[in-house]
Scaffold this motif. Structure first.
Motif, short mmCIF file in Angstrom:
data_model
loop_
_atom_site.label_atom_id
_atom_site.label_comp_id
_atom_site.label_asym_id
_atom_site.label_seq_id
_atom_site.Cartn_x
_atom_site.Cartn_y
_atom_site.Cartn_z
N LEU A 243 -0.27 0.54 3.28
CA LEU A 243 1.14 0.47 3.64
C LEU A 243 1.24 -0.21 5.01
O LEU A 243 0.92 0.39 6.04
CB LEU A 243 1.76 1.87 3.70
CG LEU A 243 2.16 2.53 2.38
CD1 LEU A 243 1.02 2.64 1.41
CD2 LEU A 243 2.77 3.91 2.65
N HIS A 244 1.67 -1.45 5.02
CA HIS A 244 1.76 -2.25 6.25
C HIS A 244 3.13 -2.05 6.90
O HIS A 244 4.16 -2.30 6.26
CB HIS A 244 1.53 -3.73 5.96
CG HIS A 244 0.22 -4.02 5.30
ND1 HIS A 244 -0.98 -3.94 5.97
CD2 HIS A 244 -0.09 -4.38 4.02
CE1 HIS A 244 -1.98 -4.25 5.16
NE2 HIS A 244 -1.46 -4.51 3.97
N VAL A 245 3.14 -1.63 8.17
CA VAL A 245 4.40 -1.36 8.85
C VAL A 245 4.41 -2.02 10.22
O VAL A 245 3.37 -2.42 10.75
CB VAL A 245 4.64 0.16 9.01
CG1 VAL A 245 4.74 0.84 7.66
CG2 VAL A 245 3.55 0.80 9.87
N ARG A 246 5.61 -2.12 10.79
CA ARG A 246 5.81 -2.57 12.17
C ARG A 246 6.26 -1.39 13.01
O ARG A 246 6.91 -0.46 12.51
CB ARG A 246 6.85 -3.69 12.23
CG ARG A 246 6.42 -4.97 11.52
CD ARG A 246 5.43 -5.75 12.35
NE ARG A 246 4.99 -6.98 11.67
CZ ARG A 246 4.14 -7.84 12.19
NH1 ARG A 246 3.65 -7.63 13.41
NH2 ARG A 246 3.77 -8.92 11.53
N SER A 247 5.96 -1.45 14.26
CA SER A 247 6.29 -0.35 15.16
C SER A 247 7.81 -0.21 15.34
O SER A 247 8.56 -1.20 15.31
CB SER A 247 5.62 -0.58 16.52
OG SER A 247 5.82 0.52 17.37
N ASN A 248 8.25 1.03 15.52
CA ASN A 248 9.64 1.37 15.82
C ASN A 248 10.62 0.90 14.74
O ASN A 248 11.71 0.40 15.03
CB ASN A 248 10.05 0.82 17.19
CG ASN A 248 9.26 1.47 18.31
OD1 ASN A 248 9.09 2.69 18.34
ND2 ASN A 248 8.75 0.66 19.22
N TYR A 335 -0.35 -0.01 11.13
CA TYR A 335 0.58 -0.56 12.13
C TYR A 335 0.16 -2.00 12.43
O TYR A 335 -0.84 -2.24 13.11
CB TYR A 335 0.52 0.27 13.40
CG TYR A 335 1.46 1.45 13.46
CD1 TYR A 335 2.49 1.51 14.39
CD2 TYR A 335 1.31 2.52 12.58
CE1 TYR A 335 3.34 2.61 14.46
CE2 TYR A 335 2.15 3.62 12.65
CZ TYR A 335 3.17 3.66 13.59
OH TYR A 335 4.01 4.75 13.66
N GLN A 336 0.88 -2.95 11.91
CA GLN A 336 0.57 -4.35 12.22
C GLN A 336 1.00 -4.68 13.65
O GLN A 336 2.00 -4.12 14.14
CB GLN A 336 1.27 -5.26 11.21
CG GLN A 336 0.71 -5.10 9.80
CD GLN A 336 1.38 -6.04 8.81
OE1 GLN A 336 2.58 -6.31 8.88
NE2 GLN A 336 0.61 -6.55 7.87
N PRO A 337 0.28 -5.52 14.37
CA PRO A 337 -0.82 -6.39 13.91
C PRO A 337 -2.22 -5.76 13.97
O PRO A 337 -3.21 -6.47 13.83
CB PRO A 337 -0.73 -7.56 14.87
CG PRO A 337 -0.26 -6.95 16.15
CD PRO A 337 0.68 -5.83 15.75
N THR A 338 -2.31 -4.44 14.16
CA THR A 338 -3.62 -3.80 14.11
C THR A 338 -4.27 -4.08 12.75
O THR A 338 -3.60 -4.06 11.72
CB THR A 338 -3.48 -2.28 14.33
OG1 THR A 338 -2.87 -2.05 15.60
CG2 THR A 338 -4.82 -1.58 14.28
N SER A 339 -5.55 -4.31 12.74
CA SER A 339 -6.26 -4.62 11.50
C SER A 339 -6.19 -3.44 10.54
O SER A 339 -6.39 -2.28 10.93
CB SER A 339 -7.72 -4.97 11.79
OG SER A 339 -8.45 -5.07 10.57
N ALA A 340 -5.94 -3.73 9.26
CA ALA A 340 -5.90 -2.69 8.24
C ALA A 340 -7.27 -2.09 7.98
O ALA A 340 -7.39 -1.01 7.41
CB ALA A 340 -5.31 -3.25 6.95
N SER A 341 -8.32 -2.79 8.39
CA SER A 341 -9.69 -2.30 8.17
C SER A 341 -10.12 -1.29 9.24
O SER A 341 -11.20 -0.71 9.15
CB SER A 341 -10.67 -3.47 8.14
OG SER A 341 -10.68 -4.15 9.39
N LYS A 342 -9.27 -1.10 10.24
CA LYS A 342 -9.57 -0.14 11.29
C LYS A 342 -9.20 1.27 10.82
O LYS A 342 -8.04 1.57 10.54
CB LYS A 342 -8.78 -0.48 12.56
CG LYS A 342 -9.05 0.45 13.73
CD LYS A 342 -8.24 0.02 14.96
CE LYS A 342 -8.50 0.95 16.14
NZ LYS A 342 -7.71 0.55 17.33
N PHE A 343 -10.19 2.15 10.70
CA PHE A 343 -9.93 3.48 10.20
C PHE A 343 -9.19 4.32 11.24
O PHE A 343 -9.38 4.14 12.44
CB PHE A 343 -11.25 4.18 9.82
CG PHE A 343 -11.78 3.75 8.47
CD1 PHE A 343 -11.22 4.25 7.30
CD2 PHE A 343 -12.83 2.85 8.38
CE1 PHE A 343 -11.70 3.86 6.06
CE2 PHE A 343 -13.32 2.45 7.15
CZ PHE A 343 -12.76 2.96 5.98
N PRO A 344 -8.35 5.25 10.78
CA PRO A 344 -7.69 6.16 11.72
C PRO A 344 -8.71 6.93 12.54
O PRO A 344 -9.81 7.22 12.07
CB PRO A 344 -6.89 7.09 10.79
CG PRO A 344 -6.65 6.27 9.55
CD PRO A 344 -7.87 5.43 9.39
#
Length: 588
Positions: A243-248, A335-344
């Motif tokens: 689920l790709h989102v933008r901040s705020n 949270y884009q533009p953070t990479s989706a491959s970065k685990f929480p």
């Protein structure tokens, strides 16, 4: 084109002018409502195919080569036409449009042997119905246990052109939740119908939009079960949909559960959710940390992306109401533009304990209709109490309602009632209640249970109360959660309670702002009170939405105003006694 300058109204007489104005107003309203409506056509083929829902290849039931099936998207007022061809080599099929009331089209409800005949192998059936109301819905197979085989998909209805939702959001995601077994559906069905009884067991995986992971975990580093880390490239059939989102921003999550067995809980790390819609009806918004959702239910929730945008967050679903033997289903809020491959950086949310029913009840009791929603009639014309028990019938394990286990006849009720075919099903009405001295907390094993195909007949436009009363399962004398789904209607959920419903519980019922739903849960050894108006001519299933429970007879059939139903398409009646009637009439 109607004139808009008033020239249509000629002052011949005051009465005629008023009559013309009324007709003009009605015509303009009709044009306004129908001008944006469209007819949306779909051509589908149902077939078995190989797929890897949880990274293990199995046979699934798909549509047009897709699993889950294609998403239908329409606007309120649109007409949906689905040309459905059965490509299954040896079995019939139907599709139920879950939550769509089928006003004026009861034969399109998609319930085998209730609204239509099964579509035979190689045959095509045409579903045509109007989606009259915006909301989050889905569709699924309704013959045998085909939903368990993967025959399901999403049906999303947006507001009509020019209308607005009562809440704002910047984007949306659709989450269709399900559970998955490695044992074939046919093997499950045979086990449930065998003596000795063979239970299907707990699912191997939980799926989000048809995707899960078996024998590995996306969050293995936080697990204490020695599970291995999933090694996925991202293009696998089982890879999670991120689920790709933008901040705020504010996002709407449409969530529906097509599970065959599991009750679920959904949570998103560090994010609260605001619940705004349930089963296509708007709610008084309320904030939660997690969401309980039972099979057959749907919700819309709003989330605000107000967390650290340099991180990603887990979205987790876990089992509730049963001792979990299935690992959570996971995906990532990126949270884009953070990479989706970065685990929480934090572990996934922890599902509340499976038997924390107080948590479940507090959530259900927080659901109220949005101000301005329709209110229930203040009194009822008829009340039926439906006792849910598990029984033995001739040595076979069955679920029964008031001691009767539903066995559907080979002729669809809709056709047999419409055309007066009295030999098609049991003419004796099923029991409307159970003995007053029945102790739901210490229920007996009743040897007098039977199978039956009788129908509860309601007068058109009567107000009906249903008291769902929970009791026991045979195993260890426990009581289970049962989500009950009504076809063709919404009902008001008037209240929940403990133990056996009695006159003193009347005072607990909510007539001020009860939510309208099409699915409601009864908790262990408890009751749930419902009210609906029998205003939709047709024959409608009302049943537990847990797939093996319905297969074992946990359902009833309601009928109302069937003589008002217009001509039923012949393709819905090509089996049983209605097929013989069609053949006989053709020869005339």
């Amino acid at each position: 084109m109607l004139p808009t300058d008033g020239s249509m109204v000629r002052p011949i007489s005051r009465g005629l002018t008023l009559r013309a104005l009324i007709i003009w107003f009605i015509l303009l309203q009709f044009i306004r409502l129908s001008s944006g409506a469209k007819t949306r056509h779909f051509k589908w083929e149902v077939e078995y195919m190989y797929w890897s829902p949880d990274c293990i290849e199995h046979v699934v039931m798909g549509i047009n080569g897709q699993f889950p099936g294609p998403t239908i998207r329409a606007k309120a007022g649109d007409t949906v036409v689905v040309e459905l061809t059965n490509k299954l080599p040896t079995e019939g099929v139907v599709i139920h449009w879950h939550g769509i009331r089928q006003l004026g089209t009861p034969w399109a409800d998609g319930t085998a042997f209730i609204s239509q005949c099964a579509i035979n192998s190689g045959e095509t059936f045409h579903y045509r119905f109007k989606v009259d109301r915006a909301g989050t819905y889905f569709y699924h197979g309704h013959l045998g246990m085909q939903r368990s085989a993967g025959l399901y998909g999403s049906l999303l209805v947006d507001v009509a052109e020019g209308e607005k939702e009562p809440f704002h959001y910047d984007g949306e995601f659709n989450l269709l939740l399900s559970d998955w077994w490695h044992k074939s559906v046919h093997e499950q069905e045979v086990g449930l119908s065998s003596n000795p009884f063979r239970w299907i067991g707990e699912p191997q995986s939980l799926l989000i939009n048809g995707r899960g992971q078996y024998n590995c975990s996306l969050a293995a580093q936080y697990s204490d079960t020695n599970s291995s880390q999933c090694k996925l490239r991202g293009n696998e059939q089982c890879a999670p949909q991120i689920l790709h989102v933008r901040s705020n921003k504010t996002y709407r999550l449409r969530v529906a559960s097509s599970t065959a067995l599991a009750s679920l809980n959904l949570a998103i790390g560090n994010h609260k959710m605001v619940v705004v819609e349930a089963d296509g009806n708007y709610l008084q918004p309320f904030k939660v940390n997690d969401l309980d959702i039972y099979s057959g239910e749907s919700y819309s929730v709003l989330i605000t992306t107000n967390q650290d945008p340099s991180k990603n967050y887990w979205l987790s679903i876990g089992v509730r109401g049963r001792l979990p033997a299935t690992p959570p289903g996971l995906t990532i809020l990126n949270y884009q533009p953070t990479s989706a491959s970065k685990f929480p950086t934090s572990p996934p949310p922890v599902t509340p304990p499976w038997n924390d029913y107080h948590h479940s009840k507090m959530f259900s009791k927080s659901i109220f209709a949005l101000m301005g929603s329709p209110k229930p009639p203040t009194s009822y014309d008829r009340r039926i109490s439906l006792l849910n028990t598990q029984n033995k019938i001739d040595g076979f394990t069955k679920w029964a309602i008031n001691n009767v286990s539903l066995a559907l006849p080979p002729t669809p009720y809709l056709g047999s009632i419409k055309y007066g075919l009295r030999n098609a099903f049991d003419q004796k009405s099923p029991p409307e209640n159970f003995p007053d001295n029945y102790d739901v907390m210490r229920p007996p094993i009743n040897p007098n249970s039977t199978t039956g195909s009788g129908v509860y007949m309601f007068g058109l436009n009567t107000t009906v109360d249903v008291i769902l009363q929970n009791a026991n399962a045979l195993s260890d004398n426990v009581s289970e959660i049962h989500p009950w789904h009504l076809h063709g209607h919404d009902f008001w959920v008037l209240g929940y309670g403990e133990g056996k419903f009695s006159a003193k519980d009347e005072k607990k019922l909510n007539f001020k702002n009860p939510p309208l739903r099409n699915t409601a849960v009864i908790f262990p050894y408890g009751w749930t009170a419902l009210r609906f108006v029998a205003d939709n001519p047709g024959v409608w299933a009302f049943h537990c939405h847990i797939e093996p429970h319905l297969h074992m007879g946990m359902g009833v059939v309601f009928a109302e105003g069937v003589h008002h139903v217009k001509k039923i398409p012949n393709e819905a009646l090509t089996c049983g006694l209605t097929a013989k009637l069609l053949y006989k009439n053709r020869g005339r």
